[in-house]
Design a protein around this motif. Structure first.
Motif, PDB file in Angstrom:
ATOM      1  N   THR A 161      16.175 -27.757  -5.264  1.00  0.00           N
ATOM      2  CA  THR A 161      14.979 -28.582  -5.432  1.00  0.00           C
ATOM      3  C   THR A 161      14.846 -29.021  -6.885  1.00  0.00           C
ATOM      4  OG1 THR A 161      13.858 -27.393  -3.639  1.00  0.00           O
ATOM      5  CG2 THR A 161      12.478 -28.661  -5.154  1.00  0.00           C
ATOM      6  N   PRO A 162      14.827 -30.325  -7.150  1.00  0.00           N
ATOM      7  CA  PRO A 162      14.664 -30.781  -8.540  1.00  0.00           C
ATOM      8  C   PRO A 162      13.358 -30.265  -9.130  1.00  0.00           C
ATOM      9  CG  PRO A 162      15.355 -32.606  -7.130  1.00  0.00           C
ATOM     10  CD  PRO A 162      15.006 -31.458  -6.215  1.00  0.00           C
ATOM     11  N   ALA A 163      13.426 -29.713 -10.324  1.00  0.00           N
ATOM     12  CA  ALA A 163      12.237 -29.153 -10.974  1.00  0.00           C
ATOM     13  C   ALA A 163      12.486 -29.047 -12.469  1.00  0.00           C
ATOM     14  CB  ALA A 163      11.903 -27.780 -10.393  1.00  0.00           C
ATOM     15  N   ASP A 164      11.391 -29.129 -13.230  1.00  0.00           N
ATOM     16  CA  ASP A 164      11.452 -28.979 -14.681  1.00  0.00           C
ATOM     17  C   ASP A 164      11.051 -27.581 -15.123  1.00  0.00           C
ATOM     18  OD1 ASP A 164      11.941 -31.880 -15.282  1.00  0.00           O
ATOM     19  OD2 ASP A 164       9.990 -32.063 -14.296  1.00  0.00           O
ATOM     20  N   LEU A 165      10.252 -26.904 -14.284  1.00  0.00           N
ATOM     21  CA  LEU A 165       9.777 -25.553 -14.554  1.00  0.00           C
ATOM     22  C   LEU A 165       9.841 -24.770 -13.253  1.00  0.00           C
ATOM     23  CD1 LEU A 165       6.464 -26.615 -16.358  1.00  0.00           C
ATOM     24  CD2 LEU A 165       8.604 -26.016 -17.507  1.00  0.00           C
ATOM     25  N   PRO A 184      13.408 -23.643 -17.773  1.00  0.00           N
ATOM     26  CA  PRO A 184      12.534 -22.482 -17.988  1.00  0.00           C
ATOM     27  C   PRO A 184      12.220 -21.785 -16.663  1.00  0.00           C
ATOM     28  CG  PRO A 184      11.783 -24.333 -19.302  1.00  0.00           C
ATOM     29  CD  PRO A 184      12.878 -24.862 -18.413  1.00  0.00           C
ATOM     30  N   LEU A 185      12.536 -20.498 -16.587  1.00  0.00           N
ATOM     31  CA  LEU A 185      12.402 -19.716 -15.358  1.00  0.00           C
ATOM     32  C   LEU A 185      11.575 -18.477 -15.672  1.00  0.00           C
ATOM     33  CD1 LEU A 185      13.058 -18.911 -12.442  1.00  0.00           C
ATOM     34  CD2 LEU A 185      15.327 -18.181 -13.218  1.00  0.00           C
ATOM     35  N   LEU A 186      10.417 -18.377 -15.028  1.00  0.00           N
ATOM     36  CA  LEU A 186       9.481 -17.282 -15.280  1.00  0.00           C
ATOM     37  C   LEU A 186       9.447 -16.349 -14.088  1.00  0.00           C
ATOM     38  CD1 LEU A 186       7.221 -16.002 -17.024  1.00  0.00           C
ATOM     39  CD2 LEU A 186       5.621 -17.600 -15.927  1.00  0.00           C
ATOM     40  N   HIS A 197      12.163 -15.694 -18.579  1.00  0.00           N
ATOM     41  CA  HIS A 197      10.994 -15.024 -19.134  1.00  0.00           C
ATOM     42  C   HIS A 197      10.366 -14.104 -18.079  1.00  0.00           C
ATOM     43  CE1 HIS A 197      11.126 -18.011 -22.420  1.00  0.00           C
ATOM     44  NE2 HIS A 197      11.408 -18.870 -21.450  1.00  0.00           N
ATOM     45  N   TYR A 198       9.580 -13.141 -18.554  1.00  0.00           N
ATOM     46  CA  TYR A 198       8.911 -12.184 -17.670  1.00  0.00           C
ATOM     47  C   TYR A 198       7.424 -12.165 -17.971  1.00  0.00           C
ATOM     48  CZ  TYR A 198       7.403  -7.697 -15.701  1.00  0.00           C
ATOM     49  OH  TYR A 198       6.733  -6.729 -15.013  1.00  0.00           O
ATOM     50  N   PRO A 248       2.335 -19.750 -27.116  1.00  0.00           N
ATOM     51  CA  PRO A 248       3.793 -19.852 -27.037  1.00  0.00           C
ATOM     52  C   PRO A 248       4.351 -19.590 -25.638  1.00  0.00           C
ATOM     53  CG  PRO A 248       3.206 -17.666 -27.775  1.00  0.00           C
ATOM     54  CD  PRO A 248       1.908 -18.385 -27.515  1.00  0.00           C
ATOM     55  N   GLY A 249       3.608 -19.896 -24.592  1.00  0.00           N
ATOM     56  CA  GLY A 249       4.047 -19.620 -23.236  1.00  0.00           C
ATOM     57  C   GLY A 249       5.316 -20.381 -22.866  1.00  0.00           C
ATOM     58  N   PRO A 250       6.056 -19.882 -21.877  1.00  0.00           N
ATOM     59  CA  PRO A 250       7.358 -20.466 -21.528  1.00  0.00           C
ATOM     60  C   PRO A 250       7.283 -21.876 -20.971  1.00  0.00           C
ATOM     61  CG  PRO A 250       6.713 -18.806 -19.918  1.00  0.00           C
ATOM     62  CD  PRO A 250       5.742 -18.706 -21.047  1.00  0.00           C
ATOM     63  N   PHE A 251       6.111 -22.284 -20.461  1.00  0.00           N
ATOM     64  CA  PHE A 251       5.983 -23.620 -19.884  1.00  0.00           C
ATOM     65  C   PHE A 251       5.237 -24.585 -20.806  1.00  0.00           C
ATOM     66  CE2 PHE A 251       6.043 -21.948 -15.202  1.00  0.00           C
ATOM     67  CZ  PHE A 251       7.380 -21.619 -15.352  1.00  0.00           C
ATOM     68  N   ALA A 252       4.921 -24.161 -22.012  1.00  0.00           N
ATOM     69  CA  ALA A 252       4.199 -25.036 -22.934  1.00  0.00           C
ATOM     70  C   ALA A 252       5.069 -26.223 -23.314  1.00  0.00           C
ATOM     71  CB  ALA A 252       3.788 -24.260 -24.180  1.00  0.00           C
ATOM     72  N   PRO A 253       4.521 -27.442 -23.264  1.00  0.00           N
ATOM     73  CA  PRO A 253       5.322 -28.613 -23.633  1.00  0.00           C
ATOM     74  C   PRO A 253       5.624 -28.605 -25.114  1.00  0.00           C
ATOM     75  CG  PRO A 253       3.040 -29.243 -23.303  1.00  0.00           C
ATOM     76  CD  PRO A 253       3.149 -27.801 -22.887  1.00  0.00           C
ATOM     77  N   PRO A 254       6.765 -29.165 -25.490  1.00  0.00           N
ATOM     78  CA  PRO A 254       7.058 -29.253 -26.923  1.00  0.00           C
ATOM     79  C   PRO A 254       6.066 -30.195 -27.600  1.00  0.00           C
ATOM     80  CG  PRO A 254       8.665 -30.500 -25.643  1.00  0.00           C
ATOM     81  CD  PRO A 254       7.828 -29.747 -24.662  1.00  0.00           C
ATOM     82  N   VAL A 255       5.521 -29.767 -28.724  1.00  0.00           N
ATOM     83  CA  VAL A 255       4.532 -30.561 -29.459  1.00  0.00           C
ATOM     84  C   VAL A 255       5.005 -30.702 -30.895  1.00  0.00           C
ATOM     85  CG1 VAL A 255       2.118 -30.697 -30.215  1.00  0.00           C
ATOM     86  CG2 VAL A 255       2.676 -29.714 -27.982  1.00  0.00           C
ATOM     87  N   ALA A 256       4.880 -31.919 -31.419  1.00  0.00           N
ATOM     88  CA  ALA A 256       5.296 -32.164 -32.794  1.00  0.00           C
ATOM     89  C   ALA A 256       4.541 -31.240 -33.739  1.00  0.00           C
ATOM     90  CB  ALA A 256       5.052 -33.624 -33.166  1.00  0.00           C
TER      91      ALA A 256
END
Length: 420
Positions: free
Chosen positions: A231-235, A274-276, A345-346, A389-397
């Motif tokens: 299944t296509p997924a980003d998270l 990213p896999l939690l 991540h756990y 700093p969570g594993p699914f946080a989007p990258p921010v400048a």
């Protein structure tokens, strides 16, 4: 999109797969379109009727379209599950969203009835009539409409009628979050489909949800792992544990390699996603007592639904699983693998719902959270996973003022319920 005229001047639009989000497969039936959350090949690999019911209940599945319509009707055939000897369950709930905001909530009468006898492990289906969901008074402008289907009723979609044409909504390019878990992730006992904890967390994170929460069926099945792989997924997140204990499915010797195999399969299709891994929330009855778990029949005769564990704590020495054992092993497995997999991540589930929460928000049946607790778990998950700093946080400048902030409120927009 092709349309047919309605005697009232309304338009009947065919319910097609391109109007659905959150389903991984659709089946054409004699009555309409039936969404599935597992593909046909996966469903063919398991004869468990509980899994068949769970994956056909459209948690997170919604009809999505663009229209100027001010009124709409959706004909469906819901399957309402009745448990012999237990109190009647309320009808499933449909949520209407207009441009992402709650605009109505209603139920559908009629449909099929499935009576399940837990004591004899039998089920009997009684066919029923098509029901109609109605919403009116929608804003007279072009808008994106979502109809979230009940998370706890298998739902055949028969016909969609509107007083203006509809068209599919183009892909918004949103981040896709694929989540797998137990009945708690499936939605039990949330107030509505958009207020299950995964739906609330997805709204807070501004992501598109595919919910593979499968009530009673988060059992490390290989076909589920392959479905997640394909299944296509980003998270991706997987919540593991409570069903394994409640079914008394395996011992520690089988559990550890099964978790490794499940993760290996997901990584075959998503090597860097990213896999939690999330361990169970607190559940006092099986923290230190193994399963199997079952309904408390004495309580049921008194009109209360309560779950109890039937194992012996001493059986942990022979490899029986408890939530405590599972959390310890999941933390160890993820720690071992993360050395070579920095995107793994756990999360200890007790950070979502722990001892203090159990005092303030006790589990009504000793197993499932109530509506308020779904909101509580969602808030915790959104903070821990979707914000830095969570594993699914989007990258921010660097220096951006929005760093570490959730995208949306977890509180639903108040709206009067539309008539059904």
């Amino acid at each position: 999109m092709d349309h047919q005229d309605d005697p009232r001047g309304w338009i009947t639009a065919p319910v097609t797969a391109d109007l659905l989000r959150g389903a991984l497969d659709v089946e054409r039936t004699e009555r309409g379109l039936l969404p599935h959350r597992l593909p046909a090949w996966a469903r063919a690999q398991c004869a468990d009727p509980q899994l068949a019911r769970a994956q056909s209940q459209p948690s997170g599945v919604r009809l999505v379209f663009r229209t100027r319509a001010t009124a709409l009707e959706l004909d469906t055939v819901p399957t309402k599950t009745v448990y012999a000897g237990a109190p009647a369950r309320p009808d499933g709930v449909y949520d209407l969203l207009v441009d992402g905001r709650l605009a109505g909530r209603a139920s559908v009468a009629g449909g099929d009835t499935l009576t399940v006898d837990i004591a004899t492990r039998t089920a009997e289906r009684r066919p029923g009539p098509v029901g109609t969901l109605r919403f009116a008074g929608l804003p007279d402008r072009l808008k994106d409409v979502e109809i979230w289907l009940p998370y706890n009723e298998t739902t055949e979609l028969v016909a969609l009628r509107t007083d203006a044409p509809v068209e599919p909504v183009p892909d918004r390019g949103r981040t896709v979050w694929l989540h797998h878990g137990s009945s708690i992730s499936h939605g039990s006992d949330a107030a509505s489909p958009t207020t299950t904890w995964p739906a609330l967390a997805a709204a807070a994170g501004g992501v598109e949800l595919i919910n593979l929460g499968l009530g009673g069926s988060a059992l490390l099945d290989p076909f589920t792992a392959r479905t997640l792989r394909d299944t296509p997924a980003d998270l991706i997140s997987i919540k593991i544990g409570i069903n394994l204990v409640n079914h008394d499915l395996m011992r520690l010797r089988a559990f550890v390699p099964a978790v490794h195999g499940f993760l290996d399969t997901i990584r075959d299709g998503h090597p860097g996603t990213p896999l939690l891994v999330v361990s169970p929330i607190l559940c006092p009855i099986v923290e230190d007592t193994p399963g199997p778990s079952t309904l408390d029949l004495a309580a049921l005769r008194a009109g209360r639904v309560l779950v109890r564990a039937t194992g012996d704590p001493a059986e942990r020495a022979s490899g029986k699983l408890t939530l405590g054992v599972i959390r310890e092993e999941l933390a160890r497995i993820v720690g071992q693998r993360a050395a070579a997999d920095p995107n793994l991540h756990y999360l200890d589930g007790r950070e979502l719902y722990g001892e203090a929460d159990a005092t303030a928000l006790p589990l009504p049946d000793r197993l499932h959270p109530d509506a308020a607790t779904h909101h509580h778990i969602a808030r915790r998950f959104a903070t821990l996973a979707f914000t830095a700093p969570g594993p699914f946080a989007p990258p921010v400048a660097e220096g951006h003022p929005a760093a570490g902030e959730a995208s949306h409120s977890l509180e639903p927009t108040a709206s009067p319920e539309s008539p059904s």
